[in-house]
Motif scaffolding. Structure first.
Motif, PDB file in Angstrom:
ATOM      1  N   ARG A 245       0.825  -1.209   0.000  1.00 62.24           N
ATOM      2  CA  ARG A 245       0.000   0.000   0.000  1.00 62.24           C
ATOM      3  C   ARG A 245       0.864   1.266   0.000  1.00 62.24           C
ATOM      4  NH1 ARG A 245      -5.122   1.829   1.645  1.00 62.24           N
ATOM      5  NH2 ARG A 245      -5.788  -0.156   2.469  1.00 62.24           N
ATOM      6  N   THR A 246       1.852   1.327   0.882  1.00 66.06           N
ATOM      7  CA  THR A 246       2.672   2.536   0.968  1.00 66.06           C
ATOM      8  C   THR A 246       3.499   2.753  -0.299  1.00 66.06           C
ATOM      9  OG1 THR A 246       4.376   1.302   2.167  1.00 66.06           O
ATOM     10  CG2 THR A 246       2.834   2.575   3.491  1.00 66.06           C
TER      11      THR A 246
ATOM     12  N   ASN B  72       1.073   4.141  -2.936  1.00 68.10           N
ATOM     13  CA  ASN B  72       0.703   5.521  -2.595  1.00 68.10           C
ATOM     14  C   ASN B  72       1.843   6.491  -2.886  1.00 68.10           C
ATOM     15  OD1 ASN B  72      -1.986   5.164  -1.843  1.00 68.10           O
ATOM     16  ND2 ASN B  72      -1.444   4.618   0.246  1.00 68.10           N
TER      17      ASN B  72
ATOM     18  N   TRP C 221       1.991   7.284  -6.524  1.00 69.21           N
ATOM     19  CA  TRP C 221       0.879   8.111  -6.994  1.00 69.21           C
ATOM     20  C   TRP C 221       0.862   9.498  -6.351  1.00 69.21           C
ATOM     21  CZ3 TRP C 221      -3.584   3.988  -6.862  1.00 69.21           C
ATOM     22  CH2 TRP C 221      -3.379   3.070  -7.900  1.00 69.21           C
ATOM     23  N   THR C 222       1.782   9.768  -5.435  1.00 67.10           N
ATOM     24  CA  THR C 222       1.841  11.086  -4.805  1.00 67.10           C
ATOM     25  C   THR C 222       2.360  12.103  -5.822  1.00 67.10           C
ATOM     26  OG1 THR C 222       2.277  10.074  -2.666  1.00 67.10           O
ATOM     27  CG2 THR C 222       2.817  12.395  -2.872  1.00 67.10           C
TER      28      THR C 222
ATOM     29  N   CYS D 208      -2.875   8.345 -12.508  1.00 69.18           N
ATOM     30  CA  CYS D 208      -2.475   7.142 -11.790  1.00 69.18           C
ATOM     31  C   CYS D 208      -2.381   6.000 -12.795  1.00 69.18           C
ATOM     32  CB  CYS D 208      -3.480   6.806 -10.704  1.00 69.18           C
ATOM     33  SG  CYS D 208      -3.529   8.024  -9.387  1.00 69.18           S
TER      34      CYS D 208
ATOM     35  N   ARG E  22      -8.062   8.003  -9.476  1.00 68.65           N
ATOM     36  CA  ARG E  22      -7.261   7.239  -8.509  1.00 68.65           C
ATOM     37  C   ARG E  22      -8.133   6.158  -7.874  1.00 68.65           C
ATOM     38  NH1 ARG E  22      -2.782   9.499  -4.515  1.00 68.65           N
ATOM     39  NH2 ARG E  22      -2.387   7.603  -3.340  1.00 68.65           N
TER      40      ARG E  22
END
Length: 163
Positions: free
Chosen positions: A35-36, A39, A42-43, A48, A60
């Motif tokens: 997950r991290t 993320n 996609w920051t 995305c 997203r």
């Protein structure tokens, strides 16, 4: 964890961080990532896309933990760590020894030496000991702050006109 080898490890490896998944999520195209890691990818980006196949998503995606994959990863990690307690004795001074048992009543970890009173002292003999685990709080009821216990109740239906 990345140092462990074998085909199963590769299947359970995030293609971004190259380590065994942590909180694995699945993209709409079916690829899995931590997950991290996803993320972070996609920051600060307008579009995305899947880091593996580059498929673009119109918006997203809402990421949810892939619970099946998470359980497989957890089982894999447990097998890797089998017999290797990373928990240290709470009582040792100086150089801490590896814990061999956890006491659910004391909510503490004990090496072989400091566990001895639990085998000798009558009141401590009644305590519940389990193999040393890193997540002792998982075995304690958070509401009652006591060890989790199983209770069985024998329900009998009342019968009318029974003698």
């Amino acid at each position: 964890m990345a140092s462990s080898s074998g085909p199963l490890n590769e299947e359970l490896q995030c293609s971004i961080c190259l380590d065994v998944f942590t909180d694995p999520v699945t993209t709409p195209c079916g690829h899995n990532f931590c997950r991290t890691c996803l993320n972070k990818c996609w920051t600060n980006t307008q579009t995305c896309f899947c880091p593996l196949c580059k498929e673009k998503f119109s918006r997203r995606p809402d990421l949810k933990i892939n619970t099946t994959l998470r359980e497989v990863v957890q089982h894999f990690k447990e097998k890797l760590n089998l017999g290797r307690s990373e928990v240290l004795c709470d009582i040792c001074d100086g150089r801490k020894q590896k814990a061999v048992k956890s006491c659910l009543m004391c909510q503490s970890y004990y090496c072989e030496t400091h566990l001895e009173p639990h085998h000798r002292v009558p009141s401590l003999k009644k305590h519940t000991l389990i193999n040393a685990v890193e997540n002792l709080e998982d075995y304690i009821c958070q509401k009652h702050e006591r060890p989790l216990e199983l209770f069985f109740t024998d329900y009998r239906l009342p019968y009318e006109n029974c003698n």
